[in-house]
Design a protein around this motif. Structure first.
Motif, PDB file in Angstrom:
ATOM      1  N   GLY A 253       0.811  -1.216   0.000  1.00 43.56           N
ATOM      2  CA  GLY A 253       0.000   0.000   0.000  1.00 43.56           C
ATOM      3  C   GLY A 253       0.841   1.262   0.000  1.00 43.56           C
ATOM      4  O   GLY A 253       0.557   2.216  -0.745  1.00 43.56           O
ATOM      5  N   LEU A 254       1.886   1.285   0.820  1.00 43.97           N
ATOM      6  CA  LEU A 254       2.738   2.468   0.886  1.00 43.97           C
ATOM      7  C   LEU A 254       3.501   2.674  -0.418  1.00 43.97           C
ATOM      8  O   LEU A 254       3.792   3.811  -0.803  1.00 43.97           O
ATOM      9  CB  LEU A 254       3.711   2.341   2.060  1.00 43.97           C
ATOM     10  N   ALA A 255       3.817   1.576  -1.113  1.00 47.56           N
ATOM     11  CA  ALA A 255       4.531   1.691  -2.387  1.00 47.56           C
ATOM     12  C   ALA A 255       3.603   2.063  -3.530  1.00 47.56           C
ATOM     13  O   ALA A 255       3.974   2.837  -4.420  1.00 47.56           O
ATOM     14  CB  ALA A 255       5.236   0.367  -2.697  1.00 47.56           C
ATOM     15  N   LEU A 256       2.376   1.527  -3.510  1.00 49.32           N
ATOM     16  CA  LEU A 256       1.445   1.736  -4.620  1.00 49.32           C
ATOM     17  C   LEU A 256       0.697   3.064  -4.531  1.00 49.32           C
ATOM     18  O   LEU A 256       0.282   3.618  -5.553  1.00 49.32           O
ATOM     19  CB  LEU A 256       0.425   0.588  -4.658  1.00 49.32           C
ATOM     20  N   PHE A 257       0.503   3.561  -3.309  1.00 47.14           N
ATOM     21  CA  PHE A 257      -0.303   4.775  -3.112  1.00 47.14           C
ATOM     22  C   PHE A 257       0.470   5.812  -2.292  1.00 47.14           C
ATOM     23  O   PHE A 257       0.044   6.224  -1.211  1.00 47.14           O
ATOM     24  CB  PHE A 257      -1.618   4.414  -2.397  1.00 47.14           C
ATOM     25  N   PRO A 258       1.614   6.279  -2.814  1.00 46.74           N
ATOM     26  CA  PRO A 258       2.462   7.196  -2.030  1.00 46.74           C
ATOM     27  C   PRO A 258       1.816   8.541  -1.749  1.00 46.74           C
ATOM     28  O   PRO A 258       2.200   9.206  -0.781  1.00 46.74           O
ATOM     29  CB  PRO A 258       3.710   7.346  -2.920  1.00 46.74           C
ATOM     30  N   ASP A 259       0.869   8.977  -2.567  1.00 48.01           N
ATOM     31  CA  ASP A 259       0.218  10.262  -2.340  1.00 48.01           C
ATOM     32  C   ASP A 259      -0.949  10.171  -1.361  1.00 48.01           C
ATOM     33  O   ASP A 259      -1.490  11.200  -0.951  1.00 48.01           O
ATOM     34  CB  ASP A 259      -0.303  10.834  -3.664  1.00 48.01           C
ATOM     35  N   ALA A 260      -1.340   8.939  -0.994  1.00 48.89           N
ATOM     36  CA  ALA A 260      -2.526   8.764  -0.164  1.00 48.89           C
ATOM     37  C   ALA A 260      -2.235   8.185   1.215  1.00 48.89           C
ATOM     38  O   ALA A 260      -3.039   8.362   2.135  1.00 48.89           O
ATOM     39  CB  ALA A 260      -3.533   7.861  -0.880  1.00 48.89           C
ATOM     40  N   LEU A 261      -1.111   7.487   1.367  1.00 44.70           N
ATOM     41  CA  LEU A 261      -0.861   6.752   2.608  1.00 44.70           C
ATOM     42  C   LEU A 261       0.509   7.071   3.193  1.00 44.70           C
ATOM     43  O   LEU A 261       1.482   7.269   2.470  1.00 44.70           O
ATOM     44  CB  LEU A 261      -0.948   5.239   2.359  1.00 44.70           C
ATOM     45  N   ARG A 262       0.556   7.100   4.529  1.00 47.90           N
ATOM     46  CA  ARG A 262       1.790   7.160   5.290  1.00 47.90           C
ATOM     47  C   ARG A 262       1.745   6.039   6.330  1.00 47.90           C
ATOM     48  O   ARG A 262       0.708   5.437   6.562  1.00 47.90           O
ATOM     49  CB  ARG A 262       1.953   8.520   5.981  1.00 47.90           C
TER      50      ARG A 262
END
Length: 334
Positions: A190-199
């Motif tokens: 998730g952190l790799a695929l959605f860098p603008d949405a997740l921390r």
């Protein structure tokens, strides 16, 4: 005390104190069994009359008093029942995951150059990714374990407010083992695929459950967004029929037909999220689909067979859900 002694002690204590609950929830024909088996939490739990899951919206509040009142009894009954396949609650990576996933996890530990990200394939829907995740043997044994629990006579709480059939895996002994391993994979991807949405802080807590679809129960699921920042949805397939008889019944080699996931856009990220056309993604046994929790989706009607899914929701601490992208200003909390 040994584990077995502790379980027996808990079972006896909880069963004895639960007789009042049994009396208020069991039929008169079951009370005799309840009284004569006061030392058995399993007998008492089986005599309970659980609330019927009927709502397909906000159903998570159905019978909440019953579930809260009997939580300790139901856990003691599950321990007394024991597992059919004990390892599925806390499997090793080699027992659980496809070899490529195991190798990627080892590379991650060693600081290697084969990230899990390379195993995630883009689907026909932007923002939805697929990973061949679970071994066939693990899927088979996990499904048998879920069937073992479902047919045990112990009441199982519905998984969420929309699905009526399935169970809450986080409350059935899977949290620290199976779900934690899935969570490690889900967070990394998730952190790799959605860098603008997740921390990191957005995906610290995990809630896992199973859902079941068949022609006599839930056949489809209305459009919705999840109560999560990140969702991992793993198809466990349907019946074990994988021959010509299955095909004659309209099923495919997965044991079911129909039931595609239908996606629109991501609310709070895309202005036209609700008006985008629905686009299907096929579900395949052992394959995990990953998407943001706010990605609007539905389940198309099942037309043959049955299907079971393992779903993992990742949220921030205490269940908070960030819904806005980091590039779009401060996060909004649901």
């Amino acid at each position: 005390l040994s584990t077995k002694t502790m379980v027996l002690f808990t079972t006896t204590t909880v069963a004895t104190t639960a007789l009042a609950a049994c009396s208020s929830n069991a039929s008169s024909s079951a009370l005799a069994a309840c009284s004569s088996n006061a030392s058995s939490s399993l007998a008492v739990a089986r005599a309970l009359r659980a609330p019927v899951a009927s709502r397909t919206r906000n159903g998570d509040v159905e019978g909440v008093e019953f579930w809260d009142r009997n939580a300790e009894l139901l856990e003691a009954a599950r321990l007394e029942l024991g597992p059919r396949h004990g390892y599925v609650y806390d499997p090793s990576p080699e027992q659980m995951f496809e070899p490529a996933v195991v190798e990627a996890l080892l590379q991650k530990q060693r600081g290697g150059k084969m990230p899990l990200r390379l195993l995630a394939e883009a689907t026909s829907v932007r923002g939805v990714f697929a990973v061949k995740l679970l071994k066939d043997e693990f899927v088979r044994d996990l499904k048998e374990e879920l069937c073992w629990l479902r047919e045990s006579g112990i009441p199982l709480r519905r998984p969420n407010g929309m699905n009526r059939y399935g169970c809450i895996l986080s409350q059935l002994g899977f949290q620290e083992g199976t779900l934690a391993r899935l969570g490690d994979v889900a967070r990394t991807l998730g952190l790799a695929l959605f860098p603008d949405a997740l921390r990191d802080d957005d995906v610290t807590d995990l809630y896992g459950f199973s859902v079941r679809y068949d022609l006599d129960g839930d056949r489809h699921l209305d459009e919705h967004a999840d109560g999560a920042a990140l969702t991992m949805n793993v198809c466990l397939g349907g019946g074990e029929e994988r021959d010509d008889d299955a095909l004659e019944k309209g099923q495919d080699l997965e044991g079911f037909k129909g039931g595609d996931l239908l996606f629109r856009g991501v609310r709070f990220h895309e202005d036209d999220a609700h008006t985008q056309p629905q686009r299907p993604v096929r579900q395949r046994r052992g394959v995990a689909l990953l998407h943001l929790g706010q990605h609007l989706h539905a389940a198309a009607p099942l037309t043959a067979g049955s299907r079971e899914n393992l779903v993992l929701w990742a949220t921030g601490s205490g269940g908070y859900v960030r819904v806005l992208p980091y590039t779009g200003g401060p996060g909004h909390i649901l």
